[in-house]
Design an enzyme around this catalytic site. Structure first.
Site, mmCIF file in Angstrom:
data_model
loop_
_atom_site.group_PDB
_atom_site.id
_atom_site.type_symbol
_atom_site.label_atom_id
_atom_site.label_comp_id
_atom_site.label_asym_id
_atom_site.label_seq_id
_atom_site.Cartn_x
_atom_site.Cartn_y
_atom_site.Cartn_z
ATOM 1 C CG ASP A 129 -1.689 1.334 1.313
ATOM 2 O OD1 ASP A 129 -2.540 1.547 0.429
ATOM 3 O OD2 ASP A 129 -1.425 2.149 2.215
ATOM 4 C CE1 TYR A 148 0.748 7.986 2.455
ATOM 5 C CE2 TYR A 148 1.244 5.700 1.960
ATOM 6 C CZ TYR A 148 0.443 6.645 2.561
ATOM 7 O OH TYR A 148 -0.657 6.242 3.278
ATOM 8 C CE LYS A 199 -3.573 4.910 1.112
ATOM 9 N NZ LYS A 199 -2.134 4.650 1.220
ATOM 10 C CG HIS A 223 -4.576 9.816 0.537
ATOM 11 N ND1 HIS A 223 -3.250 9.705 0.189
ATOM 12 C CD2 HIS A 223 -4.618 9.524 1.854
ATOM 13 C CE1 HIS A 223 -2.536 9.379 1.245
ATOM 14 N NE2 HIS A 223 -3.344 9.258 2.268
HETATM 15 P P1 NDP Z 1 1.472 1.259 11.898
HETATM 16 O O1 NDP Z 1 0.391 0.983 12.875
HETATM 17 O O2 NDP Z 1 1.711 0.311 10.815
HETATM 18 O O3 NDP Z 1 2.799 1.473 12.741
HETATM 19 C C1 NDP Z 1 4.015 1.802 12.129
HETATM 20 C C2 NDP Z 1 4.987 2.224 13.224
HETATM 21 O O4 NDP Z 1 5.215 1.125 14.098
HETATM 22 C C3 NDP Z 1 6.330 2.635 12.691
HETATM 23 O O5 NDP Z 1 6.822 3.647 13.551
HETATM 24 C C4 NDP Z 1 7.158 1.344 12.819
HETATM 25 O O6 NDP Z 1 8.502 1.698 12.986
HETATM 26 C C5 NDP Z 1 6.580 0.715 14.073
HETATM 27 N N1 NDP Z 1 6.520 -0.751 14.050
HETATM 28 C C6 NDP Z 1 6.189 -1.557 13.006
HETATM 29 N N2 NDP Z 1 6.151 -2.840 13.373
HETATM 30 C C7 NDP Z 1 6.463 -2.871 14.689
HETATM 31 C C8 NDP Z 1 6.579 -3.924 15.620
HETATM 32 N N3 NDP Z 1 6.358 -5.190 15.275
HETATM 33 N N4 NDP Z 1 6.926 -3.593 16.892
HETATM 34 C C9 NDP Z 1 7.125 -2.296 17.246
HETATM 35 N N5 NDP Z 1 7.028 -1.267 16.402
HETATM 36 C C10 NDP Z 1 6.689 -1.550 15.130
HETATM 37 O O7 NDP Z 1 1.210 2.746 11.375
HETATM 38 P P2 NDP Z 1 1.153 3.515 9.968
HETATM 39 O O8 NDP Z 1 0.553 4.823 10.277
HETATM 40 O O9 NDP Z 1 2.421 3.444 9.252
HETATM 41 O O10 NDP Z 1 0.038 2.721 9.144
HETATM 42 C C11 NDP Z 1 0.330 1.639 8.289
HETATM 43 C C12 NDP Z 1 0.058 1.989 6.862
HETATM 44 O O11 NDP Z 1 -1.247 2.490 6.697
HETATM 45 C C13 NDP Z 1 0.927 3.115 6.301
HETATM 46 O O12 NDP Z 1 2.248 2.741 6.061
HETATM 47 C C14 NDP Z 1 0.142 3.494 5.085
HETATM 48 O O13 NDP Z 1 0.348 2.541 4.071
HETATM 49 C C15 NDP Z 1 -1.275 3.440 5.629
HETATM 50 N N6 NDP Z 1 -1.743 4.738 6.149
HETATM 51 C C16 NDP Z 1 -2.767 5.354 5.480
HETATM 52 C C17 NDP Z 1 -3.274 6.554 5.899
HETATM 53 C C18 NDP Z 1 -4.412 7.164 5.155
HETATM 54 O O14 NDP Z 1 -4.746 8.332 5.403
HETATM 55 N N7 NDP Z 1 -5.035 6.456 4.236
HETATM 56 C C19 NDP Z 1 -2.715 7.266 7.061
HETATM 57 C C20 NDP Z 1 -1.655 6.543 7.712
HETATM 58 C C21 NDP Z 1 -1.221 5.320 7.272
HETATM 59 P P3 NDP Z 1 9.696 1.048 12.089
HETATM 60 O O15 NDP Z 1 9.404 1.349 10.656
HETATM 61 O O16 NDP Z 1 10.907 1.766 12.611
HETATM 62 O O17 NDP Z 1 9.674 -0.420 12.412
#
Ligand code: NDP
Length: 294
Positions: free
Chosen positions: A45, A50, A75, A108
């Site tokens: 995704d 982005y 998106k 989006h």
């Molecule tokens: P997530 O809930 O996926 O969390 C991501 C965060 O958690 C990062 O800081 C990552 O750090 C950390 N992390 C990942 N795995 C672990 C783990 N197993 N243990 C501890 N920490 C962890 O949040 P997102 O907001 O990134 O959401 C996921 C996806 O959703 C986005 O990447 C995007 O594709 C989508 N999204 C869509 C939005 C919209 O408006 N449509 C808005 C926000 C997100 P690290 O990378 O350092 O591991």
């Protein structure tokens, strides 16, 4: 047994768990997506906003996995809403991704104050669907009233509504609305990322005592428990990480099952506090920005 594949309202299937790349810097995206494909993710995704569609496409092209096996979602950003502008936005995204066809293309955000533009953008998605340029279309951050307005003026029911859902913000009314309309809810920030990288309103879901307790009982991590909670409740989830160990960890959720009581304990954690921007307040003035050509 939890299904590992979900079926959209037009019959297209996708994995129950995908891989997100929001805030993954372009220079780290090839490595992250390469690793995700290597350990078994088959859904990526991304979004025009982005700034890493090109790198997502490069990783897919370079991998051993056949393009037809990877479900690619992106998106359209609000600055590209409008019938012709959105058709052109498809060309920009497809060009950067290096693909002929996008598996799932979504809006989006709704633009509540310019819903006419939102409708025109969605009509462009309908055209792309009819022309076979995309396999499914959908929306993101649409609230119940946005869905009602959209459905009143367009003909294809969105396949997906990608929305903020994690234990601290569960949007149950919206989940029920999606389900009633046959729209699959796709959870963004599924492990509550927004609760620890942005939102100051409450602590991290990863440190929540209830989630930590359930995780200990299963010998799994808090992130794995939250992902399992989504899957068992029928949502698609798209966790993001740039760290190989976490990328693998987040996919390793098929060997345990949460009980009804454990699911209810997580359901009880809802605070009703949104981490992301208020959908009703998205405007071109405050959030608009130019998406570069391919
Ligand atoms: P997530 O809930 O996926 O969390 C991501 C965060 O958690 C990062 O800081 C990552 O750090 C950390 N992390 C990942 N795995 C672990 C783990 N197993 N243990 C501890 N920490 C962890 O949040 P997102 O907001 O990134 O959401 C996921 C996806 O959703 C986005 O990447 C995007 O594709 C989508 N999204 C869509 C939005 C919209 O408006 N449509 C808005 C926000 C997100 P690290 O990378 O350092 O591991």
């Amino acid at each position: 047994m939890t299904e590992t594949t979900l079926t959209l309202n037009n019959g297209v299937t996708l994995p129950a768990l995908g891989f997100g790349v929001f805030q993954t810097p372009a220079e780290e995206t090839v490595a992250a997506v390469t690793e995700a494909l290597r350990v078994g993710y088959r859904h990526i995704d991304t979004a025009a906003a982005y700034g890493n569609e090109r790198e997502v496409g490069q990783a897919i092209a370079a991998s051993d996995v056949d393009r037809s096996e990877v479900f690619v979602e992106t998106k359209i950003w609000i600055s590209d809403y409008g019938y012709d502008a959105t058709l052109h936005a498809f060309d920009k995204s497809a060009g950067k991704l290096g693909v002929e066809q996008i598996d799932l293309l979504i809006l989006h955000q709704a633009l509540p104050s310019r819903f006419d533009l939102t409708i025109d953008a969605y009509r462009a998605l309908e055209r792309l669907l009819a022309d076979g340029r995309v396999r499914a279309i959908g929306v993101s951050n649409f609230m119940p009233e946005h869905l009602d307005r959209l459905l009143a003026e367009t003909s294809v029911v969105p396949a997906i509504n990608q929305i903020e859902v994690h234990p601290y913000f569960q949007q149950r009314e919206l989940l029920a609305k999606d389900a009633a309309l046959g729209i699959l809810s796709q959870a963004w920030s599924p492990i509550g990322g927004i609760t620890f990288y942005r939102d100051g309103a409450h602590g991290s879901t990863l440190e929540d005592p209830t989630i930590v307790d359930i995780a200990r009982a299963h010998g799994k991590s808090p992130a794995q428990v939250m992902l399992r909670w989504h899957l068992q409740q029928g949502r698609q989830a798209i966790p993001k990480s740039t760290k190989p160990a976490r990328i693998a960890e987040n996919l390793d959720v098929l060997d345990f099952e949460l009980s009804a009581e454990e699911l209810a304990r997580i359901d009880a954690l809802d605070t009703g506090v949104r981490g992301g921007p208020e959908p009703e307040q998205i405007t071109l003035d405050t959030f608009g920005r130019e998406i570069p050509e391919a």
